[in-house]
Write an enzyme that holds these catalytic residues in place. Structure first.
Site, PDB file in Angstrom:
ATOM      1  N   GLU A 125     -12.034  -5.573  -5.012  1.00  0.00           N
ATOM      2  CA  GLU A 125     -13.322  -5.651  -4.321  1.00  0.00           C
ATOM      3  C   GLU A 125     -13.092  -6.287  -2.954  1.00  0.00           C
ATOM      4  O   GLU A 125     -12.026  -6.853  -2.700  1.00  0.00           O
ATOM      5  CB  GLU A 125     -14.313  -6.469  -5.148  1.00  0.00           C
ATOM      6  CG  GLU A 125     -14.619  -5.850  -6.504  1.00  0.00           C
ATOM      7  CD  GLU A 125     -15.555  -6.717  -7.340  1.00  0.00           C
ATOM      8  OE1 GLU A 125     -16.121  -7.688  -6.803  1.00  0.00           O
ATOM      9  OE2 GLU A 125     -15.707  -6.414  -8.543  1.00  0.00           O
ATOM     10  N   PRO A 126     -14.076  -6.206  -2.061  1.00  0.00           N
ATOM     11  CA  PRO A 126     -13.870  -6.787  -0.724  1.00  0.00           C
ATOM     12  C   PRO A 126     -13.447  -8.247  -0.754  1.00  0.00           C
ATOM     13  O   PRO A 126     -12.677  -8.688   0.096  1.00  0.00           O
ATOM     14  CB  PRO A 126     -15.243  -6.607  -0.062  1.00  0.00           C
ATOM     15  CG  PRO A 126     -15.794  -5.376  -0.700  1.00  0.00           C
ATOM     16  CD  PRO A 126     -15.340  -5.447  -2.128  1.00  0.00           C
ATOM     17  N   LEU A 364      18.454   6.483  15.435  1.00  0.00           N
ATOM     18  CA  LEU A 364      18.046   7.588  16.314  1.00  0.00           C
ATOM     19  C   LEU A 364      17.675   7.124  17.712  1.00  0.00           C
ATOM     20  O   LEU A 364      17.454   7.944  18.604  1.00  0.00           O
ATOM     21  CB  LEU A 364      16.858   8.343  15.704  1.00  0.00           C
ATOM     22  CG  LEU A 364      17.201   9.544  14.813  1.00  0.00           C
ATOM     23  CD1 LEU A 364      17.884   9.100  13.525  1.00  0.00           C
ATOM     24  CD2 LEU A 364      15.965  10.375  14.510  1.00  0.00           C
ATOM     25  N   GLY A 365      17.527   5.814  17.900  1.00  0.00           N
ATOM     26  CA  GLY A 365      17.130   5.312  19.208  1.00  0.00           C
ATOM     27  C   GLY A 365      15.728   5.770  19.560  1.00  0.00           C
ATOM     28  O   GLY A 365      14.817   5.739  18.736  1.00  0.00           O
ATOM     29  N   GLU A 389      -0.470  -2.703  -5.695  1.00  0.00           N
ATOM     30  CA  GLU A 389       0.062  -3.068  -7.011  1.00  0.00           C
ATOM     31  C   GLU A 389       0.656  -4.482  -7.025  1.00  0.00           C
ATOM     32  O   GLU A 389       1.574  -4.792  -7.779  1.00  0.00           O
ATOM     33  CB  GLU A 389       1.121  -2.056  -7.480  1.00  0.00           C
ATOM     34  CG  GLU A 389       0.617  -0.648  -7.655  1.00  0.00           C
ATOM     35  CD  GLU A 389      -0.138  -0.431  -8.947  1.00  0.00           C
ATOM     36  OE1 GLU A 389      -0.270  -1.390  -9.717  1.00  0.00           O
ATOM     37  OE2 GLU A 389      -0.597   0.691  -9.174  1.00  0.00           O
TER      38      GLU A 389
END
Length: 404
Positions: A125-126, A364-365, A389
C-alpha cells in the site's frame, strides 16, 4: 550442481523461444510500453505459467530449480516479461497450491497454470512497503456495525496518496475498498490475491488473503506507474471501491494472511534472483561479443587486460549468483527451510546484476549509453530487482536474523 537431461532440455527450449520471440522485440516493447499478449500465450504453451503446479491442476509438475532455469532464460530475452511470469508462478500459484481449497484450485489455479489467466499480488500500500504488518486493511463480519470505506467525514484517498483498504463481510460476500500500490500485472492480470485485515487488534495475525477477479465491479486501475524500466510489464495503482466478492474467495482461514503472504515471498525471491542472473547474462554476452569484434590498438579490445579482466570478473559473479540460486531452489524442492539461502541468493544476484550491467556498458563505451544498443535498457530493467519481493536491506535483515 549438475542438471538432469530433462532440466537441460526445458532450459534449452525456453532459451530458443526467448531468443527468437522476446529478445528481437524487447527494445520496441520498451519504447511503446507494450504488453506482448501474443508472446505470453507462446510461453503459456511451453508451460511457463505453471512450472511447479501439479499436472492434475493444469501445471507442468516440475520443481523450483526448473522454475529458476525458466525465469533466467525469459529474463535474458526480456526483463519485463519475466516479471509477469514470475509473479504468476510465485507468489500467486504458490499461495493457491499451498492454501487454496479444491474449488479455488479448480476455478483459479488451473487457468493460471495453463496461461489462460495472469495473476497479480496485492500486498503493498502507499504507506506499507517493506513493513507488510502496517497495512490499514480491515475485514469485519456481518452485523458488527462496520461500514465499508473511510470513516464518516474522512475523504476517500485520491490517486492513492493515502493508503486505506477496508473489507466488510456482508453475509456471503466481502466488500473491499481502498488502495494497493506497485502491483505487477494489476491491469493485464485477470485475478489478484489481495491481503486485507480481519482483526486490527491481532496485528500480524489479523491479516487475511482474498481472491479478487480484476473485472469485478469496483476494481479500478487508478494509475499506471511511469517507471524507469520493465515497460513491457505493467505496474499499477489499484483502487478498490465497493468491490464485492464471494465469501468463498477467502484463501485459507481468517488471520492467516501474513503467513500466506510472507511464506510465498521465499519462493518469489528465488525467482527474482533468477531474473537478475538472466538480465545480467544477457548484458554480459552482448558486451563479450562486442569486445571480441571491436578492434583498437591493433587487435580486439577483449585482448586488452582492462577489458578482459572486467569481463572475467563479470562471468565469475554471474556463475556465483546462479549457484546460490540453484542451492536455495534445491533446498525448497527438498522441503527444507531456505529463508536465509533465498535471501542470500536474491541479495547477491540483484546487486551483482547492476554491477555487471554497468561493466557491460563500460565495455561498449559511448555505444553502451545510447538506445541504439540494448545495454541501457537492460540496466534500467534490472535495477528494480533490488527493490521488489523485498529490498536488499530486508534481505540483509533476514540473513542477520538467521545468523543470530
Amino acid at each position: 550442481m549438475l542438471l538432469t537431461p530433462d532440466q537441460e532440455a526445458i532450459r534449452d527450449a525456453v532459451r530458443e523461444f526467448a531468443q527468437a520471440e522476446l529478445w528481437p522485440h524487447a527494445a520496441q516493447w520498451d519504447r511503446d510500453h507494450h504488453f506482448p499478449k501474443d508472446v505470453h500465450q507462446g510461453l503459456a504453451q511451453l508451460g511457463a505459467y505453471g512450472i511447479c503446479v501439479p499436472e492434475e491442476h493444469g501445471g507442468a509438475g516440475l520443481d523450483y530449480l526448473t522454475l529458476a532455469l525458466v525465469l533466467e532464460e525469459i529474463a535474458a530475452g526480456d526483463g519485463g516479461t519475466s516479471t509477469a511470469i514470475s509473479v504468476t508462478n510465485c507468489p500467486v500459484n504458490a499461495i493457491l497450491m499451498r492454501y487454496g481449497n479444491a474449488q479455488q484450485k479448480k476455478q483459479w489455479l488451473e487457468p493460471l497454470a495453463q496461461g489462460r489467466m495472469l495473476g497479480a499480488f496485492c500486498l503493498t500500500e502507499p504507506q506499507a512497503g517493506s513493513d507488510a504488518s502496517s497495512l490499514r486493511t480491515t475485514a469485519r463480519k456481518d452485523g458488527d456495525g462496520f461500514t465499508a470505506g473511510p470513516p464518516q467525514g474522512e475523504a476517500r484517498p485520491l490517486g492513492g496518496q493515502r493508503g486505506h483498504v477496508s473489507a466488510e463481510r456482508g453475509g456471503d460476500h466481502y466488500i473491499i475498498d481502498g488502495t494497493k500500490q506497485f502491483i505487477t500485472s494489476g491491469r493485464n492480470g485477470q485475478v489478484a490475491i489481495v491481503i486485507a485485515m480481519t482483526d486490527k487488534a491481532a496485528g500480524k495475525k489479523g491479516m487475511s488473503a482474498f481472491l479478487v477477479p480484476t473485472d469485478a465491479p469496483g476494481y479500478t486501475v487508478a494509475r499506471l506507474e511511469d517507471k524507469l524500466g520493465q515497460h513491457s510489464s505493467d505496474t499499477a495503482l489499484i483502487q478498490f471501491d465497493g468491490c464485492r466478492i464471494p465469501a468463498e474467495n477467502l484463501i485459507g482461514a481468517e488471520g492467516e494472511g501474513y503467513k500466506i503472504a510472507l511464506g510465498a515471498l521465499e519462493g518469489g525471491r528465488i525467482g527474482i534472483a533468477a531474473q537478475s542472473v538472466g538480465m545480467a547474462r544477457s548484458a554480459f554476452e552482448f558486451a563479450l561479443q562486442y569486445a571480441k569484434d571491436r578492434t583498437a590498438f591493433g587487435g580486439p579490445i577483449f585482448d586488452q587486460q582492462a577489458v578482459g579482466y572486467r569481463l572475467a570478473d563479470c562471468a565469475t559473479q554471474i556463475e556465483a549468483a546462479r549457484q546460490l540460486i540453484w542451492h536455495a531452489a534445491s533446498l525448497r524442492d527438498a522441503g527444507r527451510p531456505c529463508l536465509k539461502e533465498a535471501a542470500m541468493a536474491k541479495l547477491f544476484a540483484s546487486e551483482m546484476a547492476e554491477r555487471v550491467c554497468s561493466a557491460a556498458i563500460q565495455t561498449l563505451g559511448g555505444y553502451g549509453y545510447v538506445k541504439d544498443f540494448p545495454l541501457e535498457r537492460i540496466y534500467r530493467d534490472v535495477r528494480v530487482c533490488q527493490i521488489y519481493e523485498g529490498t536488499s536491506d530486508i534481505q540483509k535483515l533476514l540473513i542477520q536474523r538467521a545468523l543470530a
